[in-house]
Design a protein around this motif. Structure first.
Motif, PDB file in Angstrom:
ATOM      1  N   THR A 128       0.795  -1.141  -0.005  1.00 27.57           N
ATOM      2  CA  THR A 128       0.134   0.089   0.048  1.00 27.57           C
ATOM      3  C   THR A 128       0.764   1.217  -0.133  1.00 27.57           C
ATOM      4  OG1 THR A 128      -1.727  -1.178   1.047  1.00 27.57           O
ATOM      5  CG2 THR A 128      -1.783   1.247   1.098  1.00 27.57           C
ATOM      6  N   ASP A 129       1.810   1.135   0.973  1.00 26.23           N
ATOM      7  CA  ASP A 129       2.672   2.540   0.992  1.00 26.23           C
ATOM      8  C   ASP A 129       3.608   2.546  -0.323  1.00 26.23           C
ATOM      9  OD1 ASP A 129       1.983   3.000   3.439  1.00 26.23           O
ATOM     10  OD2 ASP A 129       3.379   1.786   4.469  1.00 26.23           O
ATOM     11  N   THR A 130       3.974   1.627  -1.015  1.00 24.91           N
ATOM     12  CA  THR A 130       4.629   1.801  -2.193  1.00 24.91           C
ATOM     13  C   THR A 130       3.820   2.439  -3.408  1.00 24.91           C
ATOM     14  OG1 THR A 130       6.089  -0.148  -1.699  1.00 24.91           O
ATOM     15  CG2 THR A 130       5.943   0.459  -3.901  1.00 24.91           C
ATOM     16  N   VAL A 131       2.445   2.092  -3.443  1.00 22.12           N
ATOM     17  CA  VAL A 131       1.610   2.466  -4.569  1.00 22.12           C
ATOM     18  C   VAL A 131       1.332   4.006  -4.168  1.00 22.12           C
ATOM     19  CG1 VAL A 131      -0.817   2.432  -5.334  1.00 22.12           C
ATOM     20  CG2 VAL A 131       0.323   0.478  -4.743  1.00 22.12           C
ATOM     21  N   ASP A 132       1.087   4.209  -2.996  1.00 24.57           N
ATOM     22  CA  ASP A 132       1.096   5.771  -2.622  1.00 24.57           C
ATOM     23  C   ASP A 132       2.183   6.581  -3.097  1.00 24.57           C
ATOM     24  OD1 ASP A 132      -0.459   7.861  -1.658  1.00 24.57           O
ATOM     25  OD2 ASP A 132       0.606   7.483   0.495  1.00 24.57           O
ATOM     26  N   GLU A 133       3.282   6.070  -2.558  1.00 28.93           N
ATOM     27  CA  GLU A 133       4.586   6.742  -2.741  1.00 28.93           C
ATOM     28  C   GLU A 133       4.877   6.941  -4.332  1.00 28.93           C
ATOM     29  OE1 GLU A 133       9.480   6.059  -2.099  1.00 28.93           O
ATOM     30  OE2 GLU A 133       7.987   5.166  -0.748  1.00 28.93           O
ATOM     31  N   PHE A 134       4.522   5.760  -5.023  1.00 30.66           N
ATOM     32  CA  PHE A 134       4.624   5.808  -6.687  1.00 30.66           C
ATOM     33  C   PHE A 134       3.810   7.061  -7.068  1.00 30.66           C
ATOM     34  CE2 PHE A 134       3.528   4.802 -10.854  1.00 30.66           C
ATOM     35  CZ  PHE A 134       4.506   4.495 -11.765  1.00 30.66           C
ATOM     36  N   PHE A 135       2.605   7.146  -6.804  1.00 21.12           N
ATOM     37  CA  PHE A 135       1.695   8.128  -7.258  1.00 21.12           C
ATOM     38  C   PHE A 135       2.147   9.530  -6.855  1.00 21.12           C
ATOM     39  CE2 PHE A 135      -1.582   4.712  -7.787  1.00 21.12           C
ATOM     40  CZ  PHE A 135      -1.272   4.581  -9.060  1.00 21.12           C
ATOM     41  N   ASP A 136       2.804   9.726  -5.716  1.00 24.20           N
ATOM     42  CA  ASP A 136       3.197  10.793  -5.062  1.00 24.20           C
ATOM     43  C   ASP A 136       4.529  11.232  -5.933  1.00 24.20           C
ATOM     44  OD1 ASP A 136       2.871  13.011  -3.213  1.00 24.20           O
ATOM     45  OD2 ASP A 136       4.574  12.358  -2.274  1.00 24.20           O
ATOM     46  N   THR A 137       5.276  10.340  -6.088  1.00 23.41           N
ATOM     47  CA  THR A 137       6.380  10.667  -7.162  1.00 23.41           C
ATOM     48  C   THR A 137       6.140  11.109  -8.437  1.00 23.41           C
ATOM     49  OG1 THR A 137       7.681   9.452  -5.608  1.00 23.41           O
ATOM     50  CG2 THR A 137       8.769   9.769  -7.425  1.00 23.41           C
ATOM     51  N   HIS A 138       5.499  10.008  -9.094  1.00 23.85           N
ATOM     52  CA  HIS A 138       5.403  10.159 -10.524  1.00 23.85           C
ATOM     53  C   HIS A 138       3.971  10.715 -11.250  1.00 23.85           C
ATOM     54  CE1 HIS A 138       8.850   7.756 -11.122  1.00 23.85           C
ATOM     55  NE2 HIS A 138       8.427   6.894  -9.932  1.00 23.85           N
ATOM     56  N   LEU A 139       3.062  11.321 -10.459  1.00 20.24           N
ATOM     57  CA  LEU A 139       2.198  11.958 -10.721  1.00 20.24           C
ATOM     58  C   LEU A 139       2.297  13.464 -10.930  1.00 20.24           C
ATOM     59  CD1 LEU A 139      -1.195  10.390  -9.896  1.00 20.24           C
ATOM     60  CD2 LEU A 139      -0.556  10.577 -12.123  1.00 20.24           C
ATOM     61  N   GLU A 140       1.919  14.368 -11.732  1.00 17.49           N
ATOM     62  CA  GLU A 140       2.251  15.686 -11.736  1.00 17.49           C
ATOM     63  C   GLU A 140       1.142  16.145 -10.787  1.00 17.49           C
ATOM     64  OE1 GLU A 140       1.357  17.411 -15.766  1.00 17.49           O
ATOM     65  OE2 GLU A 140       3.511  16.857 -16.252  1.00 17.49           O
ATOM     66  N   LYS A 141       1.514  17.372  -9.967  1.00 15.49           N
ATOM     67  CA  LYS A 141       0.754  17.618  -9.162  1.00 15.49           C
ATOM     68  C   LYS A 141      -0.436  18.977  -9.852  1.00 15.49           C
ATOM     69  CE  LYS A 141       3.138  16.111  -5.539  1.00 15.49           C
ATOM     70  NZ  LYS A 141       3.344  14.944  -5.825  1.00 15.49           N
ATOM     71  N   PRO A 142      -1.451  18.587  -9.992  1.00 16.62           N
ATOM     72  CA  PRO A 142      -2.418  19.864 -10.683  1.00 16.62           C
ATOM     73  C   PRO A 142      -2.066  21.077 -10.036  1.00 16.62           C
ATOM     74  CG  PRO A 142      -3.492  17.780  -9.833  1.00 16.62           C
ATOM     75  CD  PRO A 142      -2.233  17.857  -9.251  1.00 16.62           C
ATOM     76  N   ALA A 143      -2.214  21.957 -11.171  1.00 16.81           N
ATOM     77  CA  ALA A 143      -2.011  23.368 -10.872  1.00 16.81           C
ATOM     78  C   ALA A 143      -3.532  24.114 -11.004  1.00 16.81           C
ATOM     79  CB  ALA A 143      -1.003  24.239 -11.640  1.00 16.81           C
TER      80      ALA A 143
END
Length: 177
Positions: free
Chosen positions: A136-151
């Motif tokens: 679960t933590d790896t999935v969350d960390e992956f999205f946090d690292t690899h998804l752009e932060k919407p502006a």
């Protein structure tokens, strides 16, 4: 001896006017086609500082590391029937974590093992990753690292989307020969 003088002259002229040719690098002991510039940085660790300038002339620049790439959108595809086999993915989906990513879409696909599809700005799939072994933590960390932060004004909203698979009368219909 003449060979070494010629090589030295070629290296001096080469360094003044252009980078080394593949032949020059081969004579220095480097394979220009396979030498990445990040490898040249490690020469200091082995006391090989003297050949670092030549290494830099013969290396190929590294591509941007995957950890620094960010994607505008991602789709997490899962099958609810496989939640028992992948409880960590179920825990991620049922927790509040997906709400942090407005550009994440959760898509329920019958019979599919958990996968992540990373999309470019036009919505074209660029990479597909199996996440069957992730916690679960790896999935969350992956999205946090690899998804752009919407502006913009929607950047603080938690609005991920969930897409249910369209039911057909016989989902095995596609397996018929």
């Amino acid at each position: 001896m003449l060979k070494y003088i010629t090589l030295l002259l070629a290296l001096c002229v080469g360094s003044i006017f252009a980078e080394f040719t593949a032949q020059d690098c081969r004579e220095l002991g480097f394979n220009k086609a396979q030498l990445m510039c990040s490898s040249c940085e490690k020469l200091n660790d082995f006391g090989l500082d003297s050949i670092k300038p030549h290494c830099k002339e013969c290396c190929t620049p590294d591509k941007q590391p995957a950890a620094q790439r960010r994607w505008p959108k991602a789709i997490l595809e899962v099958c609810t029937c496989k939640f028992r086999a992948y409880p960590q993915i179920e825990a991620f989906i049922k927790s509040g974590r997906p709400a942090k990513y407005s550009n994440l879409q959760i898509k329920y696909m019958r019979g599919l093992d958990p996968t992540v599809k990373l999309l470019d700005a036009r919505g074209n799939v660029q990479e597909t990753l199996s996440i069957t072994k992730w916690n679960t933590d790896t999935v969350d960390e992956f999205f946090d690292t690899h998804l752009e932060k919407p502006a913009g004004k929607n950047s603080g909203k938690s609005a991920y989307s969930v897409v249910e698979e369209e039911d057909s009368e016989d989902y095995l219909e596609t397996n018929r020969i």
